[in-house]
Motif scaffolding. Structure first.
Motif, PDB file in Angstrom:
ATOM      1  N   SER A 183       0.819  -1.222   0.000  1.00  0.00           N
ATOM      2  CA  SER A 183       0.000   0.000   0.000  1.00  0.00           C
ATOM      3  C   SER A 183       0.850   1.267   0.000  1.00  0.00           C
ATOM      4  O   SER A 183       0.347   2.353  -0.276  1.00  0.00           O
ATOM      5  CB  SER A 183      -0.938   0.005   1.223  1.00  0.00           C
ATOM      6  N   ARG A 184       2.130   1.134   0.316  1.00  0.00           N
ATOM      7  CA  ARG A 184       3.039   2.276   0.323  1.00  0.00           C
ATOM      8  C   ARG A 184       3.433   2.622  -1.123  1.00  0.00           C
ATOM      9  O   ARG A 184       3.762   1.742  -1.913  1.00  0.00           O
ATOM     10  CB  ARG A 184       4.309   1.955   1.118  1.00  0.00           C
ATOM     11  N   GLU A 185       3.457   3.896  -1.445  1.00  0.00           N
ATOM     12  CA  GLU A 185       3.853   4.319  -2.788  1.00  0.00           C
ATOM     13  C   GLU A 185       5.354   4.171  -3.019  1.00  0.00           C
ATOM     14  O   GLU A 185       5.798   4.096  -4.168  1.00  0.00           O
ATOM     15  CB  GLU A 185       3.430   5.770  -3.033  1.00  0.00           C
ATOM     16  N   ASP A 186       6.130   4.112  -1.940  1.00  0.00           N
ATOM     17  CA  ASP A 186       7.591   4.051  -2.080  1.00  0.00           C
ATOM     18  C   ASP A 186       8.145   2.635  -2.013  1.00  0.00           C
ATOM     19  O   ASP A 186       9.351   2.435  -1.941  1.00  0.00           O
ATOM     20  CB  ASP A 186       8.264   4.909  -1.006  1.00  0.00           C
ATOM     21  N   THR A 187       7.250   1.622  -2.063  1.00  0.00           N
ATOM     22  CA  THR A 187       7.684   0.237  -1.838  1.00  0.00           C
ATOM     23  C   THR A 187       7.200  -0.696  -2.942  1.00  0.00           C
ATOM     24  O   THR A 187       6.041  -0.634  -3.364  1.00  0.00           O
ATOM     25  CB  THR A 187       7.171  -0.272  -0.477  1.00  0.00           C
ATOM     26  N   GLN A 188       8.101  -1.573  -3.385  1.00  0.00           N
ATOM     27  CA  GLN A 188       7.769  -2.646  -4.322  1.00  0.00           C
ATOM     28  C   GLN A 188       7.836  -3.966  -3.563  1.00  0.00           C
ATOM     29  O   GLN A 188       8.840  -4.256  -2.910  1.00  0.00           O
ATOM     30  CB  GLN A 188       8.758  -2.675  -5.481  1.00  0.00           C
ATOM     31  N   VAL A 189       6.764  -4.763  -3.625  1.00  0.00           N
ATOM     32  CA  VAL A 189       6.766  -6.033  -2.906  1.00  0.00           C
ATOM     33  C   VAL A 189       6.976  -7.201  -3.867  1.00  0.00           C
ATOM     34  O   VAL A 189       6.606  -7.142  -5.043  1.00  0.00           O
ATOM     35  CB  VAL A 189       5.463  -6.248  -2.099  1.00  0.00           C
ATOM     36  N   TYR A 190       7.581  -8.244  -3.339  1.00  0.00           N
ATOM     37  CA  TYR A 190       7.834  -9.475  -4.098  1.00  0.00           C
ATOM     38  C   TYR A 190       7.296 -10.650  -3.285  1.00  0.00           C
ATOM     39  O   TYR A 190       7.669 -10.838  -2.126  1.00  0.00           O
ATOM     40  CB  TYR A 190       9.331  -9.653  -4.358  1.00  0.00           C
ATOM     41  N   ASP A 191       6.443 -11.430  -3.920  1.00  0.00           N
ATOM     42  CA  ASP A 191       5.767 -12.536  -3.248  1.00  0.00           C
ATOM     43  C   ASP A 191       6.582 -13.821  -3.365  1.00  0.00           C
ATOM     44  O   ASP A 191       6.637 -14.445  -4.433  1.00  0.00           O
ATOM     45  CB  ASP A 191       4.378 -12.728  -3.863  1.00  0.00           C
ATOM     46  N   GLU A 192       7.255 -14.174  -2.278  1.00  0.00           N
ATOM     47  CA  GLU A 192       7.990 -15.437  -2.166  1.00  0.00           C
ATOM     48  C   GLU A 192       8.885 -15.743  -3.381  1.00  0.00           C
ATOM     49  O   GLU A 192       8.710 -16.769  -4.053  1.00  0.00           O
ATOM     50  CB  GLU A 192       7.007 -16.590  -1.905  1.00  0.00           C
TER      51      GLU A 192
END
Length: 238
Positions: A24-33
């Motif tokens: 939900s953060r605009e400054d963050t990219q998430v990677y799922d496992e």
């Protein structure tokens, strides 16, 4: 380089919700496992959608580390992972990232896990692996941040504020909610595992359930308690 966050969760925890929180953060990219296919390949584990998952990701864990986890980024990167993924892999990268251990009371893990595997083992529930990883990093004088599922669900905002402070990033109010439904960042295995989380738009309130374990699960819980109690003593509290 921005922060690289590696979340090392046990199974049957709220790690997907925490991934959505950071997403939900605009400054963050998430990677799922990102190390999931590596784990499936090395372990031979028969998980739902195994071949689909293997086909969707790089199966060489060291390539994943270099090309995804340690890849320079202008954003904060958040990698949702499980401790048991760390098999046949060079762990030197752990000294270059921010490591967060996400723990849960083993009685609650076992109570949830036994619906899938009636009598799980100490390796299945992950808590000893988290304990071992904590001490492995401690010996190398590498800081480990610990958060507990119950503490997070009891007061998400408070724990997230403390977590962000430990990571040295600003807390963002947007972390408390997300849109219902699947996310483009989900792994292909989401349809097998994420149904409940897809129905959520925020962290669910903690619900204290009466747990009655049977058979070998009773001894497993007793064995796991010493690892959990130690880690919980180090976890962020409300």
């Amino acid at each position: 380089m921005k922060k690289i966050i590696c979340l090392w969760s046990c199974p049957r925890n709220n790690s997907t919700a925490l991934m959505y929180s950071f997403n939900s953060r605009e400054d963050t990219q998430v990677y799922d496992e990102p190390l999931y296919a590596h784990y499936l390949h090395k372990s031979g584990a028969k998980h739902p959608g195994r071949q689909e998952s293997l086909d969707s990701q790089e199966i060489n864990g060291n390539n994943v580390i270099n090309e995804i986890i340690l890849k320079p980024s202008k954003q904060i990167t958040f990698h949702k992972l499980m401790t048991h993924f760390l098999i046949d892999i060079d762990k030197a990268f752990l000294l270059k990232v921010t490591n967060v251990l996400f723990i849960r009371n083993p009685e609650e893990i076992i109570n949830s896990y036994h619906k899938v595997i009636p009598f799980p083992t100490i390796d299945d529930i992950g808590i000893k692996m988290q304990y071992d990883l904590y001490h492995e990093l401690e010996k190398k004088q590498k800081k480990v941040i610990l958060i507990d599922s119950k503490e997070l669900l009891m007061n998400p905002k408070n724990i997230l504020i403390k977590l962000c402070k430990e990571i040295k990033i600003p807390f963002d109010q947007s972390m408390l909610s997300w849109q219902k439904g699947p996310k483009k960042e989900d792994g292909v295995w989401a349809k097998y595992w994420y149904k409940k989380t897809h129905q959520s738009s925020g962290f669910k309130a903690y619900n204290q359930k009466k747990i009655i374990l049977k058979g070998s699960n009773i001894e497993l819980a007793k064995n796991a308690a010493k690892y959990y109690n130690f880690l919980y003593s180090k976890a962020l509290k409300n």
